[in-house]
Design a protein around this motif. Sequence first.
Motif, PDB file in Angstrom:
ATOM      1  N   HIS A   1       5.938   1.564  13.588  1.00  0.00           N
ATOM      2  CA  HIS A   1       6.551   2.700  14.283  1.00  0.00           C
ATOM      3  C   HIS A   1       7.312   3.594  13.305  1.00  0.00           C
ATOM      4  O   HIS A   1       7.427   4.806  13.525  1.00  0.00           O
ATOM      5  N   LEU A   2       7.813   3.015  12.210  1.00  0.00           N
ATOM      6  CA  LEU A   2       8.494   3.819  11.200  1.00  0.00           C
ATOM      7  C   LEU A   2       7.500   4.704  10.441  1.00  0.00           C
ATOM      8  O   LEU A   2       7.796   5.858  10.134  1.00  0.00           O
ATOM      9  N   VAL A   3       6.324   4.158  10.180  1.00  0.00           N
ATOM     10  CA  VAL A   3       5.280   4.938   9.518  1.00  0.00           C
ATOM     11  C   VAL A   3       4.780   6.030  10.458  1.00  0.00           C
ATOM     12  O   VAL A   3       4.564   7.179  10.054  1.00  0.00           O
ATOM     13  N   ASP A   4       4.600   5.684  11.732  1.00  0.00           N
ATOM     14  CA  ASP A   4       4.167   6.690  12.710  1.00  0.00           C
ATOM     15  C   ASP A   4       5.156   7.844  12.777  1.00  0.00           C
ATOM     16  O   ASP A   4       4.775   9.014  12.827  1.00  0.00           O
ATOM     17  N   SER A   5       6.450   7.512  12.780  1.00  0.00           N
ATOM     18  CA  SER A   5       7.471   8.548  12.836  1.00  0.00           C
ATOM     19  C   SER A   5       7.419   9.447  11.601  1.00  0.00           C
ATOM     20  O   SER A   5       7.541  10.672  11.697  1.00  0.00           O
ATOM     21  N   ALA A   6       7.173   8.832  10.434  1.00  0.00           N
ATOM     22  CA  ALA A   6       7.075   9.604   9.201  1.00  0.00           C
ATOM     23  C   ALA A   6       5.855  10.515   9.212  1.00  0.00           C
ATOM     24  O   ALA A   6       5.911  11.669   8.781  1.00  0.00           O
ATOM     25  N   ILE A   7       4.738  10.006   9.713  1.00  0.00           N
ATOM     26  CA  ILE A   7       3.521  10.823   9.795  1.00  0.00           C
ATOM     27  C   ILE A   7       3.772  12.054  10.667  1.00  0.00           C
ATOM     28  O   ILE A   7       3.307  13.161  10.359  1.00  0.00           O
ATOM     29  N   ASN A   8       4.530  11.881  11.732  1.00  0.00           N
ATOM     30  CA  ASN A   8       4.815  13.013  12.630  1.00  0.00           C
ATOM     31  C   ASN A   8       5.695  14.075  11.972  1.00  0.00           C
ATOM     32  O   ASN A   8       5.774  15.205  12.464  1.00  0.00           O
ATOM     33  N   GLN A   9       6.366  13.706  10.871  1.00  0.00           N
ATOM     34  CA  GLN A   9       7.267  14.643  10.196  1.00  0.00           C
ATOM     35  C   GLN A   9       6.575  15.459   9.100  1.00  0.00           C
ATOM     36  O   GLN A   9       7.207  16.329   8.501  1.00  0.00           O
ATOM     37  N   VAL A  10       5.320  15.170   8.812  1.00  0.00           N
ATOM     38  CA  VAL A  10       4.645  15.816   7.687  1.00  0.00           C
ATOM     39  C   VAL A  10       4.527  17.317   7.916  1.00  0.00           C
ATOM     40  O   VAL A  10       4.131  17.773   8.994  1.00  0.00           O
ATOM     41  N   ARG A  11       4.879  18.078   6.893  1.00  0.00           N
ATOM     42  CA  ARG A  11       4.740  19.524   6.914  1.00  0.00           C
ATOM     43  C   ARG A  11       3.932  19.966   5.697  1.00  0.00           C
ATOM     44  O   ARG A  11       3.952  19.298   4.664  1.00  0.00           O
ATOM     45  N   VAL A  12       3.259  21.102   5.820  1.00  0.00           N
ATOM     46  CA  VAL A  12       2.323  21.558   4.783  1.00  0.00           C
ATOM     47  C   VAL A  12       2.849  22.817   4.115  1.00  0.00           C
ATOM     48  O   VAL A  12       3.423  23.695   4.764  1.00  0.00           O
TER      49      VAL A  12
ATOM     50  N   ILE B   1       0.843  -1.198   0.000  1.00  0.00           N
ATOM     51  CA  ILE B   1       0.000   0.000   0.000  1.00  0.00           C
ATOM     52  C   ILE B   1       0.877   1.246   0.000  1.00  0.00           C
ATOM     53  O   ILE B   1       1.794   1.368   0.825  1.00  0.00           O
ATOM     54  N   ILE B   2       0.616   2.141  -0.942  1.00  0.00           N
ATOM     55  CA  ILE B   2       1.194   3.484  -0.853  1.00  0.00           C
ATOM     56  C   ILE B   2       0.100   4.426  -0.396  1.00  0.00           C
ATOM     57  O   ILE B   2      -0.960   4.515  -1.010  1.00  0.00           O
ATOM     58  N   LEU B   3       0.363   5.097   0.697  1.00  0.00           N
ATOM     59  CA  LEU B   3      -0.546   6.117   1.213  1.00  0.00           C
ATOM     60  C   LEU B   3       0.030   7.466   0.803  1.00  0.00           C
ATOM     61  O   LEU B   3       1.105   7.862   1.272  1.00  0.00           O
ATOM     62  N   ALA B   4      -0.634   8.147  -0.123  1.00  0.00           N
ATOM     63  CA  ALA B   4      -0.137   9.409  -0.672  1.00  0.00           C
ATOM     64  C   ALA B   4      -1.038  10.545  -0.194  1.00  0.00           C
ATOM     65  O   ALA B   4      -2.241  10.559  -0.488  1.00  0.00           O
ATOM     66  N   ILE B   5      -0.454  11.486   0.534  1.00  0.00           N
ATOM     67  CA  ILE B   5      -1.230  12.527   1.196  1.00  0.00           C
ATOM     68  C   ILE B   5      -0.884  13.899   0.615  1.00  0.00           C
ATOM     69  O   ILE B   5       0.292  14.276   0.525  1.00  0.00           O
ATOM     70  N   ASP B   6      -1.908  14.618   0.226  1.00  0.00           N
ATOM     71  CA  ASP B   6      -1.775  15.969  -0.299  1.00  0.00           C
ATOM     72  C   ASP B   6      -1.372  16.905   0.848  1.00  0.00           C
ATOM     73  O   ASP B   6      -2.106  17.065   1.823  1.00  0.00           O
ATOM     74  N   THR B   7      -0.190  17.520   0.716  1.00  0.00           N
ATOM     75  CA  THR B   7       0.271  18.449   1.749  1.00  0.00           C
ATOM     76  C   THR B   7       0.429  19.866   1.191  1.00  0.00           C
ATOM     77  O   THR B   7       1.221  20.665   1.701  1.00  0.00           O
ATOM     78  N   SER B   8      -0.297  20.171   0.136  1.00  0.00           N
ATOM     79  CA  SER B   8      -0.259  21.527  -0.415  1.00  0.00           C
ATOM     80  C   SER B   8      -0.928  22.498   0.554  1.00  0.00           C
ATOM     81  O   SER B   8      -1.597  22.099   1.515  1.00  0.00           O
ATOM     82  N   SER B   9      -0.766  23.773   0.285  1.00  0.00           N
ATOM     83  CA  SER B   9      -1.265  24.801   1.206  1.00  0.00           C
ATOM     84  C   SER B   9      -2.759  24.710   1.450  1.00  0.00           C
ATOM     85  O   SER B   9      -3.245  25.019   2.546  1.00  0.00           O
TER      86      SER B   9
END
Length: 311
Positions: free
Chosen positions: A135-146, A80-88
């Motif tokens: 836990h690696l995915v959780d860590s990546a989710i915490n790094q998301v910036r918009v 599974i690739i979870l691709a999240i839109d982080t545009s403004s």
Amino acid sequence: MKRILLGLVATTMVLSASARQDSDTTFKVDVKLVNVYVTVTDQQGAPIGNLTKKDFGLSEDGISQKIAVFSKESQLPLSIILAIDTSSSTRKDIRLELEAARRFIHSMIRPQDAVALYTFDNDVNELAPFTSKLHLVDSAINQVRVGGATSLYDAIYLGCKALMKREGRKVLVLITDGGDTSSTMDYKQALRAAQMSEALVYSLIDVPVEASAGRNTGGEHALIQISNDTGGKYYYAANVAQLDKAFEQISDELRTQYLLAYYPVERRAASDFRQIDVIAHPHDSPEPKGSEEPDRLVVRARRGYYTSKLE
């Protein structure tokens, strides 16, 4: 953080095929086993998981095909690739979307599965490569910036190219408001990559204001078409409850899928695209009485494949 650049991802076809073009622009193709992952639901959307091989019919370009392989795919590994839109434009809802995505991954991923986290704005970024370590995915989710523009088609194209290398079932889940403002790839290139990867594309479209003047209906329609053409599905989610419900339905479907595979007859055609049609009708269903309408099953599968390689 790994930034993915167009043209640097290796082109790989999971579906083994060879094609050569002759002087009158027709293709002589020798395609080996063609895999078709199928989801079957009732009219209310509830998955149907008790069908057998004889309950299905499959054709390619209108020609009936013999199903050589049939299996229920609930145990086959998932990528599974979870691709999240982080545009403004996603700033207001992004944290709630990320938490819903986190809950989905924790409920879905088994030791044999793998998930990768992508974000897309001006660029497409891989925050976590394929892993079953949550836990690696959780860590990546915490790094998301918009911030930035929206490279939606690039995300689909690059995500599906990455999925081409994976074995088993492949899924691309997009969370986006539907706009595309900065992609290098276009809609047709994104769709072709999705169809060639055998990935099911699920689009979760966040449109909190139905009549918003900034709403990108063209992008929404493109997502709907790509989801339909790959055998996935699209959802509108205006709040967290609707997003959680969409993830729940995706989980249910991925646990009750079928694999139909066949060897198409070699032939010449003026196009390298082959249309696939799948029908399902349980042979042991009781005959409708009187004026009763028979129960109709909803069948979703990819609508075709290409015999030439992705450029």
